[in-house]
Design a protein around this motif. Structure first.
Motif, PDB file in Angstrom:
ATOM      1  N   ALA A 120       0.858  -1.191   0.000  1.00  0.00           N
ATOM      2  CA  ALA A 120       0.000   0.000   0.000  1.00  0.00           C
ATOM      3  C   ALA A 120       0.892   1.238   0.000  1.00  0.00           C
ATOM      4  O   ALA A 120       1.655   1.467   0.942  1.00  0.00           O
ATOM      5  N   VAL A 121       0.791   2.034  -1.049  1.00  0.00           N
ATOM      6  CA  VAL A 121       1.567   3.271  -1.174  1.00  0.00           C
ATOM      7  C   VAL A 121       0.596   4.436  -1.072  1.00  0.00           C
ATOM      8  O   VAL A 121      -0.231   4.635  -1.969  1.00  0.00           O
ATOM      9  N   ASN A 122       0.680   5.202   0.007  1.00  0.00           N
ATOM     10  CA  ASN A 122      -0.231   6.322   0.189  1.00  0.00           C
ATOM     11  C   ASN A 122       0.167   7.485  -0.711  1.00  0.00           C
ATOM     12  O   ASN A 122       1.167   7.417  -1.424  1.00  0.00           O
ATOM     13  N   HIS A 123      -0.615   8.569  -0.678  1.00  0.00           N
ATOM     14  CA  HIS A 123      -0.388   9.682  -1.590  1.00  0.00           C
ATOM     15  C   HIS A 123       0.953  10.375  -1.328  1.00  0.00           C
ATOM     16  O   HIS A 123       1.507  10.336  -0.224  1.00  0.00           O
ATOM     17  N   SER A 124       1.504  10.970  -2.369  1.00  0.00           N
ATOM     18  CA  SER A 124       2.684  11.850  -2.275  1.00  0.00           C
ATOM     19  C   SER A 124       3.933  11.130  -1.785  1.00  0.00           C
ATOM     20  O   SER A 124       4.761  11.716  -1.080  1.00  0.00           O
ATOM     21  N   VAL A 125       4.098   9.876  -2.165  1.00  0.00           N
ATOM     22  CA  VAL A 125       5.297   9.096  -1.833  1.00  0.00           C
ATOM     23  C   VAL A 125       6.275   9.148  -3.008  1.00  0.00           C
ATOM     24  O   VAL A 125       5.858   9.077  -4.173  1.00  0.00           O
ATOM     25  N   THR A 126       7.564   9.257  -2.706  1.00  0.00           N
ATOM     26  CA  THR A 126       8.607   9.261  -3.731  1.00  0.00           C
ATOM     27  C   THR A 126       9.485   8.024  -3.560  1.00  0.00           C
ATOM     28  O   THR A 126       9.985   7.765  -2.464  1.00  0.00           O
ATOM     29  N   ILE A 127       9.667   7.282  -4.651  1.00  0.00           N
ATOM     30  CA  ILE A 127      10.438   6.034  -4.636  1.00  0.00           C
ATOM     31  C   ILE A 127      11.503   6.119  -5.721  1.00  0.00           C
ATOM     32  O   ILE A 127      11.191   6.369  -6.894  1.00  0.00           O
ATOM     33  N   GLY A 128      12.767   5.907  -5.343  1.00  0.00           N
ATOM     34  CA  GLY A 128      13.876   6.129  -6.245  1.00  0.00           C
ATOM     35  C   GLY A 128      14.170   4.968  -7.178  1.00  0.00           C
ATOM     36  O   GLY A 128      13.551   3.907  -7.134  1.00  0.00           O
ATOM     37  N   LYS A 129      15.175   5.185  -8.006  1.00  0.00           N
ATOM     38  CA  LYS A 129      15.603   4.207  -9.002  1.00  0.00           C
ATOM     39  C   LYS A 129      16.063   2.908  -8.338  1.00  0.00           C
ATOM     40  O   LYS A 129      16.765   2.935  -7.334  1.00  0.00           O
ATOM     41  N   ARG A 130      15.643   1.792  -8.917  1.00  0.00           N
ATOM     42  CA  ARG A 130      16.069   0.439  -8.534  1.00  0.00           C
ATOM     43  C   ARG A 130      15.682   0.066  -7.104  1.00  0.00           C
ATOM     44  O   ARG A 130      16.154  -0.954  -6.582  1.00  0.00           O
ATOM     45  N   THR A 131      14.861   0.849  -6.470  1.00  0.00           N
ATOM     46  CA  THR A 131      14.402   0.512  -5.122  1.00  0.00           C
ATOM     47  C   THR A 131      13.407  -0.637  -5.183  1.00  0.00           C
ATOM     48  O   THR A 131      12.557  -0.694  -6.080  1.00  0.00           O
ATOM     49  N   LYS A 132      13.525  -1.552  -4.230  1.00  0.00           N
ATOM     50  CA  LYS A 132      12.681  -2.746  -4.215  1.00  0.00           C
ATOM     51  C   LYS A 132      11.924  -2.819  -2.901  1.00  0.00           C
ATOM     52  O   LYS A 132      12.516  -2.743  -1.821  1.00  0.00           O
ATOM     53  N   ILE A 133      10.605  -2.983  -2.991  1.00  0.00           N
ATOM     54  CA  ILE A 133       9.731  -3.057  -1.822  1.00  0.00           C
ATOM     55  C   ILE A 133       9.019  -4.400  -1.855  1.00  0.00           C
ATOM     56  O   ILE A 133       8.277  -4.697  -2.792  1.00  0.00           O
ATOM     57  N   ILE A 134       9.237  -5.211  -0.832  1.00  0.00           N
ATOM     58  CA  ILE A 134       8.694  -6.567  -0.807  1.00  0.00           C
ATOM     59  C   ILE A 134       7.263  -6.550  -0.266  1.00  0.00           C
ATOM     60  O   ILE A 134       6.776  -5.556   0.260  1.00  0.00           O
ATOM     61  N   ASP A 135       6.589  -7.662  -0.369  1.00  0.00           N
ATOM     62  CA  ASP A 135       5.147  -7.788  -0.142  1.00  0.00           C
ATOM     63  C   ASP A 135       4.684  -7.233   1.208  1.00  0.00           C
ATOM     64  O   ASP A 135       5.376  -7.327   2.216  1.00  0.00           O
ATOM     65  N   ASN A 136       3.456  -6.698   1.178  1.00  0.00           N
ATOM     66  CA  ASN A 136       2.707  -6.301   2.387  1.00  0.00           C
ATOM     67  C   ASN A 136       3.313  -5.138   3.159  1.00  0.00           C
ATOM     68  O   ASN A 136       2.961  -4.933   4.328  1.00  0.00           O
ATOM     69  N   ALA A 137       4.173  -4.363   2.547  1.00  0.00           N
ATOM     70  CA  ALA A 137       4.660  -3.144   3.183  1.00  0.00           C
ATOM     71  C   ALA A 137       3.587  -2.061   3.121  1.00  0.00           C
ATOM     72  O   ALA A 137       2.732  -2.055   2.234  1.00  0.00           O
ATOM     73  N   CYS A 138       3.639  -1.120   4.085  1.00  0.00           N
ATOM     74  CA  CYS A 138       2.694  -0.005   4.135  1.00  0.00           C
ATOM     75  C   CYS A 138       3.487   1.297   4.155  1.00  0.00           C
ATOM     76  O   CYS A 138       4.233   1.561   5.105  1.00  0.00           O
ATOM     77  N   LEU A 139       3.327   2.108   3.116  1.00  0.00           N
ATOM     78  CA  LEU A 139       4.109   3.329   2.941  1.00  0.00           C
ATOM     79  C   LEU A 139       3.202   4.537   3.166  1.00  0.00           C
ATOM     80  O   LEU A 139       2.343   4.849   2.342  1.00  0.00           O
ATOM     81  N   GLY A 140       3.381   5.215   4.305  1.00  0.00           N
ATOM     82  CA  GLY A 140       2.578   6.387   4.617  1.00  0.00           C
ATOM     83  C   GLY A 140       2.896   7.563   3.714  1.00  0.00           C
ATOM     84  O   GLY A 140       3.970   7.649   3.099  1.00  0.00           O
ATOM     85  N   SER A 141       1.976   8.506   3.627  1.00  0.00           N
ATOM     86  CA  SER A 141       2.129   9.657   2.746  1.00  0.00           C
ATOM     87  C   SER A 141       3.358  10.497   3.114  1.00  0.00           C
ATOM     88  O   SER A 141       3.785  10.541   4.266  1.00  0.00           O
ATOM     89  N   TYR A 142       3.935  11.121   2.097  1.00  0.00           N
ATOM     90  CA  TYR A 142       5.110  11.987   2.176  1.00  0.00           C
ATOM     91  C   TYR A 142       6.394  11.237   2.517  1.00  0.00           C
ATOM     92  O   TYR A 142       7.415  11.853   2.841  1.00  0.00           O
TER      93      TYR A 142
END
Length: 230
Positions: A120-142
């Motif tokens: 789950a990626v909330n609004h206004s999130v920035t994710i860089g090049k080649r970054t890897k996020i594995i299953d079921n992570a929760c990314l809060g806004s900003y």
């Protein structure tokens, strides 16, 4: 406009002013909202929803806009089964969005990033090049994740110490920042506004309550620096 070389499955729904690039492959039951741009050679799997506008039932602290920019998906991307990507987000080239992930409005996901299943990626999130996020992570806004960051399964990034149900909208600095080259162990939790310095490692199950210096290994509840990452 849909390219003549695009291949489209059954029950495809597309809005106005969309652009579907060369050799795009769209599977069954895909919905694409108005003004969405899909780059060449991208594949979109069954039941994905692209360009969805955000909707409030009158109970959001986050204030929605009347107008958002287009959803832009780059070249050579793979959009998984049931993935939902909102309007106003920009996705680079060669990005993998796995099954059932959700990407809210006004996010930026750079080239060669991977977003795992049920992330789950909330609004206004920035994710860089080649970054890897594995299953079921929760990314809060900003939240900001810089280049070459690894996020293990079940990691949670928070952004509101008051855990408010109503009131003032969150400040844009409320999200944590994970600098380039970091590795984050599974089921770690990050409090609002903390910064993890470049090339640091956070042990599994840690609770990060304050800034972590660059080039260190930290773990525990609360997370403390244990050694220099050599």
């Amino acid at each position: 406009m849909i390219s003549k070389t695009a291949k489209i499955g059954n029950n495809f729904n597309i809005g106005k002013n969309c652009h579907i690039g060369e050799n795009v492959l769209i599977h069954n039951n895909v919905t694409i909202y108005d003004n969405t741009i899909v780059g060449d050679n991208t594949e979109i799997f069954d039941n994905a929803v692209l360009g969805r506008p955000p909707k409030s039932a009158g109970n959001l602290v986050h204030k929605l806009k009347n107008d958002y920019s287009n959803l832009v998906i780059g070249k050579n991307c793979s959009i998984g089964v049931g993935a939902v990507v909102y309007i106003g987000t920009i996705i680079g080239d060669n990005v993998l969005l796995c099954d059932y992930c959700s990407i809210r409005e006004e996010c930026k996901i750079d080239d060669h990033a991977t977003i795992g299943r049920h992330v789950a990626v909330n609004h206004s999130v920035t994710i860089g090049k080649r970054t890897k996020i594995i299953d079921n992570a929760c990314l809060g806004s900003y939240l900001t994740l810089e280049d070459d960051v690894f996020i293990s399964a079940g990691v949670i990034f928070t952004n509101d110490n008051e855990m408010r149900l109503s009131g003032k909208q969150l400040d844009t600095t409320s999200g944590p920042c994970v600098k380039k080259g970091c590795k984050i162990g599974g089921n770690s939790i990050f409090l609002p506004g903390v910064t993890v310095g470049e090339n640091s490692v956070i042990g599994a199950g840690s609770v990060v309550t304050k800034d972590i210096p660059s080039g260190t290994v930290a773990m525990g509840i609360p997370a403390r620096v244990k050694k220099t990452n050599v």
